[in-house]
Design a protein around this motif. Structure first.
Motif, PDB file in Angstrom:
ATOM      1  N   ASP A 458       0.810  -1.216   0.000  1.00  0.00           N
ATOM      2  CA  ASP A 458       0.000   0.000   0.000  1.00  0.00           C
ATOM      3  C   ASP A 458       0.842   1.266   0.000  1.00  0.00           C
ATOM      4  OD1 ASP A 458      -2.566  -0.735  -0.296  1.00  0.00           O
ATOM      5  OD2 ASP A 458      -3.255   0.012   1.657  1.00  0.00           O
ATOM      6  N   THR A 480      -1.783  -8.948  -5.921  1.00  0.00           N
ATOM      7  CA  THR A 480      -1.312  -8.958  -4.538  1.00  0.00           C
ATOM      8  C   THR A 480      -0.211  -9.997  -4.331  1.00  0.00           C
ATOM      9  OG1 THR A 480      -3.128 -10.437  -4.028  1.00  0.00           O
ATOM     10  CG2 THR A 480      -3.460  -8.100  -3.528  1.00  0.00           C
ATOM     11  N   ALA A 509      -1.027  -4.004   2.582  1.00  0.00           N
ATOM     12  CA  ALA A 509      -2.420  -3.575   2.488  1.00  0.00           C
ATOM     13  C   ALA A 509      -3.185  -3.839   3.784  1.00  0.00           C
ATOM     14  CB  ALA A 509      -3.107  -4.268   1.312  1.00  0.00           C
TER      15      ALA A 509
END
Ligand SMILES: Nc1nc2c(c(=O)[nH]1)N[C@H]1C(S)=C(S)[C@@H](COP(=O)(O)O)O[C@H]1N2
Ligand SMILES: [Mo]
Length: 538
Positions: A458, A480, A509
């Motif tokens: 992130d 991801t 994240a």
């Protein structure tokens, strides 16, 4: 002994050489015999394999710290070095106690035979052959060379008599040591013959061994197009910055970590994968059957638990294969099973939670970057599991998948003290500028990679010296399960000329920030921020 009544024991240098040459002849015989069948192992490699399996964790870590991925060459070299020293010692014993020396040589060859025969892939009694060949050649050679080294009573050779391949029989002042010349020549001739024979048979053995290479087989294989292909990596995922890693790592550049001293050469033609253990009905698939199943392609970043902060034991590839979930659905998993264990042909195991098979793309991969898996990366089959370090999840040369529990089975590295559960920690690395780079006074692109597989990245922040962390620009995320690249535009006119320290940290994240505290890889992966010094010109 009667025949020796008129001779003296050979000089120490000769017997030491005799010992070493006899050992080399034995080793060479082992290499030659090992080249006869793909199921046989060279005794030297077999001893290395047993050492790899047996050495305690601190020693292993020390070897990796000192020698990195050259540790295998260093190990094989050390084994040969120890052998040379021990063999020279046995030679010295042979000077006065030939029988004792022969017994010692027999014990040494016996140890080599045991190491070879105990190999997990060794079929018995065939597996005894390389070791037996070692003994059969080394012992008579020792006897012969010691005998050839003996010196006539009439002219005992000085202990420091040089043994050279060129035997001086005359000097400017005329003939020297008339009786020593011929006996020395006799020894040198025997020694040279043994050496030449050893080089030839070892070379021939290695040459024969090449025919087991899977290179041709791999080249001839036609892989199917996966039904479910991964999207092409978008241009935005890889900022155009010199020195930044390529997004997909080529097979050639992909890191390699395993316990195998020689890359296993395993034919796909008769390869099978057996799925068994806590299942309703076990099943075995051939390589061809797996290739014929509906397959997928996924871009996944793999990481080794031994990767140091800033290290290169991480790489991204496009993997092709079948989902392990599909295979498990076919066999039916006992709800009480907690661990999935991938087992290799040589008994290596890696195990991870059963849930991981359902909540991510865990692959039985047969392809890596659109090629059959390279031999070093697991040909014919391997597991690839996003988000877990390789030692618990990525068995290469995969021959079995076993459903079991964590209580019932400790996998290879868990048995050796590494963590049982090993999710990959959020990490980041500066690829450019290089350490101690000299930078002009302008805007410099600081860039690198960050990874937190299954969660995604992130944020990445960069700090100059002890300043504030500032946000780097994140490149497009591919998924991801892959690393994410980042760039930080650094205006070096903001700082004084001289040395500066760049530090990076990432946030996944889930909001987990990469830990600052430096801890070593053992037992569950390193932590710490990657930091490096650069110089800004005046
Ligand atoms: N059979 C086998 N599989 C293995 C290993 C091994 O030693 N033997 N090492 C594991 C470890 S520690 C890692 S990090 C990955 C590395 O895979 P790579 O060499 O393809 O990068 O393979 C895993 N699979
Ligand atoms: Mo690893």
């Amino acid at each position: 002994m009667d025949t020796h009544r008129d001779t003296l024991p050979p000089p120490p240098l000769r017997v030491a050489i005799a010992g070493v040459l006899a050992a080399l002849a034995g080793v060479a015989a082992g290499e030659l015999v090992a080249g006869l069948s793909r199921r046989l192992t060279s005794p030297v490699v077999a001893i290395g394999d047993r050492v790899v399996d047996a050495v305690p964790q601190p020693v292993k870590q020390l070897a990796i710290d000192l020698f990195g991925t050259n540790d295998k060459l260093v190990l094989l070299g050390s084994i040969l070095l120890v052998l040379v020293v021990v063999a020279a010692g046995i030679g010295l014993v042979a000077r006065r106690h030939l029988i004792a020396a022969m017994v010692a040589a027999l014990l040494l060859a016996g140890a080599a035979t045991l190491a070879t025969a105990l190999g997990p892939t060794t079929p018995l009694p065939l597996g005894l052959l390389p070791g037996v060949a070692t003994a059969v050649v080394a012992l008579p050679t020792l006897w012969l060379l010691v005998d050839r080294g003996r010196v006539p009573v009439a002219t005992p050779a000085a202990d420091d008599e040089p043994v050279g391949l060129v035997v001086p029989t005359t000097t400017a002042s005329g003939p020297v040591e008339p009786d020593v010349g011929p006996t020395r020549r006799r020894f040198v001739l025997a020694a040279t013959s043994v050496l030449a024979g050893s080089v030839l048979s070892a070379g021939l053995g290695r040459l024969l061994g090449r025919r087991f290479s899977v290179a041709d087989e791999r080249a001839d294989l036609a892989l199917p197009e996966p039904a479910d292909v991964a999207d092409a990596v978008p241009a935005g995922a890889h900022p155009d910055v010199e020195g930044l890693s390529s997004f997909v790592t080529s097979n050639r550049d992909f890191y390699r970590i395993d316990t195998a001293l020689e890359v296993p050469q395993l034919s796909a033609a008769d390869w099978t994968l057996r799925v068994h253990g806590m299942v309703d009905e076990e099943r075995t698939w051939s390589y061809g059957e797996l290739l014929a199943m509906p397959s997928v392609e996924r871009v996944i970043t793999m990481t080794c638990v031994s990767n140091e902060v800033g290290g290169g034991l991480v790489g991204t590839a496009r993997w092709q294969g079948v989902r392990l979930a599909d295979l498990l659905e076919t066999v039916g998993v006992d709800p009480a099973a907690t661990q999935v264990v991938g087992r290799a042909h040589d008994g290596f195991t890696a195990g991870f939670p059963v849930e991981a098979v359902g909540d991510r793309d865990c692959l039985v991969a047969w392809g890596m970057n659109d090629e059959p898996l390279p031999a070093a990366h697991g040909f014919p089959l391997r597991l690839v599991t996003p988000g877990l370090y390789g030692y618990v999840s990525a068995t290469k040369w995969l021959s079995e998948v076993e459903l079991t529990t964590f209580d019932a089975l400790d996998a290879y590295w868990v048995e050796r003290g590494w963590a049982e559960r090993a999710p990959i920690k959020v990490s980041s690395r500066i690829d450019t500028p290089e350490p101690f780079a000299r930078l002009g006074r302008s805007t410099v692109a600081v860039a690198g990679v960050a990874w937190a597989q299954t969660r995604g990245i992130d944020a990445v922040e960069v700090r100059v010296d002890d300043g504030e962390f500032r946000e780097a620009r994140l490149a497009t995320a591919v998924g991801t399960d892959t690393w994410r690249q980042w760039v930080f535009e650094w205006d070096t006119t903001d700082v004084e000329p001289g040395r500066h320290q760049l530090t990076v940290r990432a946030t996944d994240a889930d909001g987990t920030v990469q830990r600052e505290e430096r801890t070593p890889p053992f037992p569950e992966g390193a932590t710490g921020w990657h930091s490096q010094a650069v110089f800004v010109d005046g």
